[in-house]
Scaffold this motif. Structure first.
Motif, PDB file in Angstrom:
ATOM      1  N   ILE A   3     -15.828  14.014  45.654  1.00 36.68           N
ATOM      2  CA  ILE A   3     -14.817  13.020  46.009  1.00 36.68           C
ATOM      3  C   ILE A   3     -15.053  11.769  45.153  1.00 36.68           C
ATOM      4  O   ILE A   3     -16.163  11.244  45.101  1.00 36.68           O
ATOM      5  N   HIS A   4     -13.979  11.321  44.533  1.00 30.49           N
ATOM      6  CA  HIS A   4     -14.060  10.069  43.772  1.00 30.49           C
ATOM      7  C   HIS A   4     -13.733   8.922  44.729  1.00 30.49           C
ATOM      8  O   HIS A   4     -12.676   8.930  45.361  1.00 30.49           O
ATOM      9  N   VAL A   5     -14.653   7.974  44.865  1.00 25.53           N
ATOM     10  CA  VAL A   5     -14.450   6.886  45.823  1.00 25.53           C
ATOM     11  C   VAL A   5     -14.299   5.573  45.064  1.00 25.53           C
ATOM     12  O   VAL A   5     -15.128   5.233  44.216  1.00 25.53           O
ATOM     13  N   LYS A   6     -13.204   4.836  45.375  1.00 25.17           N
ATOM     14  CA  LYS A   6     -12.962   3.541  44.717  1.00 25.17           C
ATOM     15  C   LYS A   6     -13.211   2.410  45.718  1.00 25.17           C
ATOM     16  O   LYS A   6     -12.854   2.519  46.896  1.00 25.17           O
ATOM     17  N   TYR A   7     -13.816   1.333  45.213  1.00 27.14           N
ATOM     18  CA  TYR A   7     -14.114   0.184  46.069  1.00 27.14           C
ATOM     19  C   TYR A   7     -13.379  -1.056  45.569  1.00 27.14           C
ATOM     20  O   TYR A   7     -13.257  -1.260  44.369  1.00 27.14           O
ATOM     21  N   PHE A   8     -12.947  -1.894  46.518  1.00 26.67           N
ATOM     22  CA  PHE A   8     -12.242  -3.127  46.152  1.00 26.67           C
ATOM     23  C   PHE A   8     -12.928  -4.343  46.790  1.00 26.67           C
ATOM     24  O   PHE A   8     -13.553  -4.228  47.846  1.00 26.67           O
ATOM     25  N   GLY A   9     -12.730  -5.501  46.167  1.00 26.35           N
ATOM     26  CA  GLY A   9     -13.140  -6.792  46.737  1.00 26.35           C
ATOM     27  C   GLY A   9     -14.565  -6.816  47.237  1.00 26.35           C
ATOM     28  O   GLY A   9     -15.506  -6.433  46.529  1.00 26.35           O
ATOM     29  N   GLN A  10     -14.731  -7.257  48.482  1.00 23.18           N
ATOM     30  CA  GLN A  10     -16.062  -7.405  49.076  1.00 23.18           C
ATOM     31  C   GLN A  10     -16.783  -6.057  49.196  1.00 23.18           C
ATOM     32  O   GLN A  10     -18.008  -6.014  49.236  1.00 23.18           O
ATOM     33  N   ILE A  11     -16.000  -4.967  49.266  1.00 26.53           N
ATOM     34  CA  ILE A  11     -16.616  -3.642  49.382  1.00 26.53           C
ATOM     35  C   ILE A  11     -17.291  -3.282  48.057  1.00 26.53           C
ATOM     36  O   ILE A  11     -18.415  -2.773  48.029  1.00 26.53           O
ATOM     37  N   ALA A  12     -16.617  -3.586  46.944  1.00 20.96           N
ATOM     38  CA  ALA A  12     -17.203  -3.332  45.623  1.00 20.96           C
ATOM     39  C   ALA A  12     -18.457  -4.197  45.443  1.00 20.96           C
ATOM     40  O   ALA A  12     -19.440  -3.764  44.843  1.00 20.96           O
ATOM     41  N   GLU A  13     -18.418  -5.414  46.010  1.00 21.05           N
ATOM     42  CA  GLU A  13     -19.601  -6.276  45.912  1.00 21.05           C
ATOM     43  C   GLU A  13     -20.763  -5.718  46.715  1.00 21.05           C
ATOM     44  O   GLU A  13     -21.909  -5.729  46.274  1.00 21.05           O
ATOM     45  N   ALA A  14     -20.465  -5.231  47.920  1.00 24.06           N
ATOM     46  CA  ALA A  14     -21.526  -4.718  48.791  1.00 24.06           C
ATOM     47  C   ALA A  14     -22.153  -3.447  48.207  1.00 24.06           C
ATOM     48  O   ALA A  14     -23.355  -3.234  48.324  1.00 24.06           O
ATOM     49  N   ASN A  31     -16.286  11.964  57.531  1.00 24.04           N
ATOM     50  CA  ASN A  31     -17.516  12.529  56.969  1.00 24.04           C
ATOM     51  C   ASN A  31     -17.876  11.838  55.659  1.00 24.04           C
ATOM     52  O   ASN A  31     -19.037  11.566  55.389  1.00 24.04           O
ATOM     53  N   VAL A  32     -16.846  11.561  54.867  1.00 26.79           N
ATOM     54  CA  VAL A  32     -17.073  10.844  53.603  1.00 26.79           C
ATOM     55  C   VAL A  32     -17.624   9.451  53.909  1.00 26.79           C
ATOM     56  O   VAL A  32     -18.588   8.991  53.287  1.00 26.79           O
ATOM     57  N   LEU A  33     -17.011   8.799  54.920  1.00 24.72           N
ATOM     58  CA  LEU A  33     -17.442   7.436  55.263  1.00 24.72           C
ATOM     59  C   LEU A  33     -18.899   7.425  55.715  1.00 24.72           C
ATOM     60  O   LEU A  33     -19.650   6.507  55.369  1.00 24.72           O
ATOM     61  N   ASN A  34     -19.292   8.440  56.475  1.00 22.12           N
ATOM     62  CA  ASN A  34     -20.682   8.494  56.940  1.00 22.12           C
ATOM     63  C   ASN A  34     -21.652   8.565  55.767  1.00 22.12           C
ATOM     64  O   ASN A  34     -22.700   7.915  55.780  1.00 22.12           O
ATOM     65  N   ILE A  35     -21.294   9.333  54.772  1.00 24.01           N
ATOM     66  CA  ILE A  35     -22.151   9.453  53.582  1.00 24.01           C
ATOM     67  C   ILE A  35     -22.238   8.085  52.885  1.00 24.01           C
ATOM     68  O   ILE A  35     -23.318   7.637  52.497  1.00 24.01           O
ATOM     69  N   ILE A  36     -21.075   7.433  52.785  1.00 30.50           N
ATOM     70  CA  ILE A  36     -21.047   6.123  52.108  1.00 30.50           C
ATOM     71  C   ILE A  36     -21.870   5.091  52.895  1.00 30.50           C
ATOM     72  O   ILE A  36     -22.640   4.323  52.321  1.00 30.50           O
ATOM     73  N   TYR A  37     -21.722   5.110  54.224  1.00 36.32           N
ATOM     74  CA  TYR A  37     -22.490   4.181  55.069  1.00 36.32           C
ATOM     75  C   TYR A  37     -23.992   4.400  54.894  1.00 36.32           C
ATOM     76  O   TYR A  37     -24.770   3.458  54.827  1.00 36.32           O
ATOM     77  N   ALA A  38     -24.375   5.655  54.850  1.00 32.32           N
ATOM     78  CA  ALA A  38     -25.800   5.968  54.724  1.00 32.32           C
ATOM     79  C   ALA A  38     -26.341   5.482  53.373  1.00 32.32           C
ATOM     80  O   ALA A  38     -27.474   5.042  53.262  1.00 32.32           O
ATOM     81  N   LYS A  39     -25.491   5.564  52.373  1.00 30.32           N
ATOM     82  CA  LYS A  39     -25.893   5.171  51.019  1.00 30.32           C
ATOM     83  C   LYS A  39     -25.916   3.660  50.828  1.00 30.32           C
ATOM     84  O   LYS A  39     -26.765   3.126  50.132  1.00 30.32           O
ATOM     85  N   HIS A  40     -24.946   2.978  51.435  1.00 31.37           N
ATOM     86  CA  HIS A  40     -24.788   1.539  51.199  1.00 31.37           C
ATOM     87  C   HIS A  40     -24.877   0.795  52.533  1.00 31.37           C
ATOM     88  O   HIS A  40     -23.881   0.603  53.218  1.00 31.37           O
ATOM     89  N   LEU A  42     -25.248  -2.266  53.252  1.00 30.37           N
ATOM     90  CA  LEU A  42     -24.518  -3.534  53.363  1.00 30.37           C
ATOM     91  C   LEU A  42     -23.074  -3.364  53.845  1.00 30.37           C
ATOM     92  O   LEU A  42     -22.423  -4.322  54.221  1.00 30.37           O
ATOM     93  N   LEU A  43     -22.591  -2.130  53.844  1.00 32.11           N
ATOM     94  CA  LEU A  43     -21.202  -1.895  54.269  1.00 32.11           C
ATOM     95  C   LEU A  43     -21.031  -1.929  55.780  1.00 32.11           C
ATOM     96  O   LEU A  43     -19.913  -2.018  56.275  1.00 32.11           O
ATOM     97  N   ASN A  44     -22.143  -1.864  56.506  1.00 31.79           N
ATOM     98  CA  ASN A  44     -22.059  -1.677  57.952  1.00 31.79           C
ATOM     99  C   ASN A  44     -21.196  -2.663  58.713  1.00 31.79           C
ATOM    100  O   ASN A  44     -20.536  -2.292  59.661  1.00 31.79           O
ATOM    101  N   ASN A  45     -21.213  -3.940  58.302  1.00 33.39           N
ATOM    102  CA  ASN A  45     -20.408  -4.909  59.053  1.00 33.39           C
ATOM    103  C   ASN A  45     -19.103  -5.261  58.356  1.00 33.39           C
ATOM    104  O   ASN A  45     -18.435  -6.205  58.731  1.00 33.39           O
ATOM    105  N   LYS A  46     -18.756  -4.508  57.355  1.00 33.68           N
ATOM    106  CA  LYS A  46     -17.567  -4.858  56.573  1.00 33.68           C
ATOM    107  C   LYS A  46     -16.322  -4.170  57.125  1.00 33.68           C
ATOM    108  O   LYS A  46     -16.353  -3.013  57.520  1.00 33.68           O
ATOM    109  N   LYS A  47     -15.249  -4.951  57.106  1.00 27.39           N
ATOM    110  CA  LYS A  47     -13.974  -4.408  57.579  1.00 27.39           C
ATOM    111  C   LYS A  47     -13.188  -3.877  56.376  1.00 27.39           C
ATOM    112  O   LYS A  47     -13.107  -4.545  55.354  1.00 27.39           O
ATOM    113  N   LEU A  70     -11.562   2.376  49.449  1.00 32.14           N
ATOM    114  CA  LEU A  70     -11.925   1.499  50.569  1.00 32.14           C
ATOM    115  C   LEU A  70     -11.469   0.088  50.235  1.00 32.14           C
ATOM    116  O   LEU A  70     -11.932  -0.512  49.270  1.00 32.14           O
ATOM    117  N   LEU A  71     -10.549  -0.420  51.031  1.00 30.56           N
ATOM    118  CA  LEU A  71      -9.912  -1.678  50.705  1.00 30.56           C
ATOM    119  C   LEU A  71     -10.083  -2.713  51.818  1.00 30.56           C
ATOM    120  O   LEU A  71      -9.632  -2.503  52.929  1.00 30.56           O
TER     121      LEU A  71
END
Lengths: 77, 362
Positions: A3-14, A31-40, A42-47, A70-71
């Motif tokens: 899966i190709h995942v793109k990040y924007f704004g504060q998400i790209a910063e985190a 399931n994709v989000l869980n993998i991303i959360y585990a990896k990063h 700093l994303l935990n409190n981001k909307k 993720l926007l």
């Protein structure tokens, strides 16, 4: 599935990334989000909202696309 | 002769220019986005322009708020903008509103215009503008920026989606930084605001494809644009419309979330600066042990505010998560922020603590 995942704004910063490719064997976008959360941690409190193949979707949606974005909301003006 | 370059375009012509002259557009905020929006709409000859901004021009604004110069410093932005715009085009009517946009004035104001343009700089105003546009059934041209990136869309256009279909509720206060806190590339609001002005003219002229049901994400550094499709969420729009009758009386406080904020017990436990509050009545069991708990029964909440530590985050729990949710709402109304409801009941919390006894030292 790759899966190709793109990040924007504060998400790209985190994540310190504009995009990355991840391997996901799950069937839902969540399931994709869980993998991303585990990896990063700093994303935990981001909307953010999630798009699959350039369309905003509920994270409960079935994973059908090759691209997830993720926007976060912007308030500046 | 003024509008010659519009009129000679076959897609616009005299007929299109007349539509522009008859249009009434309200611009919320005369800041980074508002300035280019207003400049191009005034130059294009939009017949009636409304500007609402309570703020005054500051030296740090001049880096990007291009309607102002040194002579504008300290003046109200709506007034200062009008002065410049009237020089640019004296054939249009410009109405200024120097007060803050609130729930009590938004609906009456929006009814006076055909198109609303959001150039505000905070979520409180953005959600207010979105909701009032839904209630008044006016198209809303949205633009927002963050450092080097912009988001642009047209909401509530011909039964299209609204901002709440994209982000149903505002983020928690203070979690998303603003331009004044983190900075912004001066030219960025110029680009985004100009795109907003372009959407306004397309709506007036019924020209091209209006950016409805789509969010354009612009990145000034990579020049990569993404257009993402937004679907209308009927439930979110209906919940706004339901508030129509008492919209004016709503408080403009930031926490206008439909559901109170929740926090999972295990996440609350991992926070350092947190006060656990048990809102059950004194006789209710089981008692939660091994962590510090403040006991404030829901029935005595309003008379026990002194027990609440305002310097900490508050995590409230009860038997099932219902009363704690209600207590968070009550505290919010009393302007006590940073309160969260734990959806797990006391029984589950006790079980969790028992299971993880060795792992925490609180």
């Amino acid at each position: 599935m790759h899966i190709h995942v793109k990040y924007f704004g504060q998400i790209a910063e985190a994540t310190k990334l504009e995009s990355e490719t991840i391997e996901c064997h799950g069937t839902q976008i969540a399931n994709v989000l869980n993998i991303i959360y585990a990896k990063h941690e700093l994303l935990n409190n981001k909307k953010f909202t999630v798009a699959q193949n350039q369309e905003f979707v509920d994270p409960e949606t079935l994973l059908t696309g090759a691209e997830i974005a993720l926007l976060p909301p912007f308030s500046g003006g | 002769m003024r509008y010659n370059r519009h009129i000679i375009l076959p897609e616009i012509g005299q007929e299109g220019q007349d539509k522009i002259s008859q249009a009434k557009v309200l611009v919320i905020g005369a800041g980074g986005l508002g300035c280019p929006i207003l400049q191009y709409l005034a130059a294009a000859g939009v017949g009636t322009l409304g500007i609402i901004d309570f703020d005054v021009v500051d030296l740090s604004n001049l880096q990007r708020q291009i309607l102002y110069g040194s002579a504008s410093l300290g003046k109200n932005k709506a007034e200062a903008a009008k002065q410049r715009l009237q020089d640019l085009n004296n054939q249009i009517t410009i109405n200024t509103y120097t007060e803050k946009l609130t729930h009590s004035n938004a609906v009456d104001l929006f009814h006076l215009y055909d198109i609303i343009v959001d150039g505000s700089d905070n979520f409180e105003t953005r959600y207010l503008v979105n909701d009032a546009a839904i209630i008044c059934n006016k198209p809303l041209v949205f633009g927002a920026i963050y450092k080097f990136e912009g988001q642009i869309s047209v909401f509530n256009y011909k039964s299209g989606p609204s901002y709440r279909c994209l982000f149903p509720n505002p983020p928690e206060a203070g979690t998303v930084p603003n331009c004044s806190d983190i900075g912004v590339l001066g030219v960025l609001p110029g680009i985004v605001g100009t795109m907003q002005a372009n959407e306004v003219l397309k709506i007036i002229l019924n020209l091209g494809t209006v950016l409805s049901g789509k969010l354009l994400c612009y990145n000034a550094l990579t020049l990569q644009n993404s257009i993402l499709k937004i679907n209308r969420n009927q439930a979110n729009i209906i919940s706004v419309l339901k508030e129509k009758d008492h919209f004016k009386n709503k408080s403009s406080s930031f926490n206008c979330e439909i559901t109170p904020i929740e926090i999972q017990f295990k996440d609350a436990l991992n926070k350092d600066n947190i006060q656990f509050i048990d809102v059950r009545e004194a006789h209710e069991l089981p008692k939660v042990e091994n962590i510090n708990v403040t006991y404030i029964p829901l029935s005595k909440l309003e008379t026990s505010l002194h027990k609440i530590d305002l310097s900490k985050k508050k995590a409230l729990f009860c038997k099932s998560g219902m009363r704690s949710k209600h207590a968070v709402k009550v505290l919010k109304e009393l302007k006590i922020n940073n309160c969260f409801s734990i959806p797990q009941g006391a029984q589950d919390i006790v079980k969790y603590l028992e299971k993880n006894k060795q792992n925490h030292g609180k």
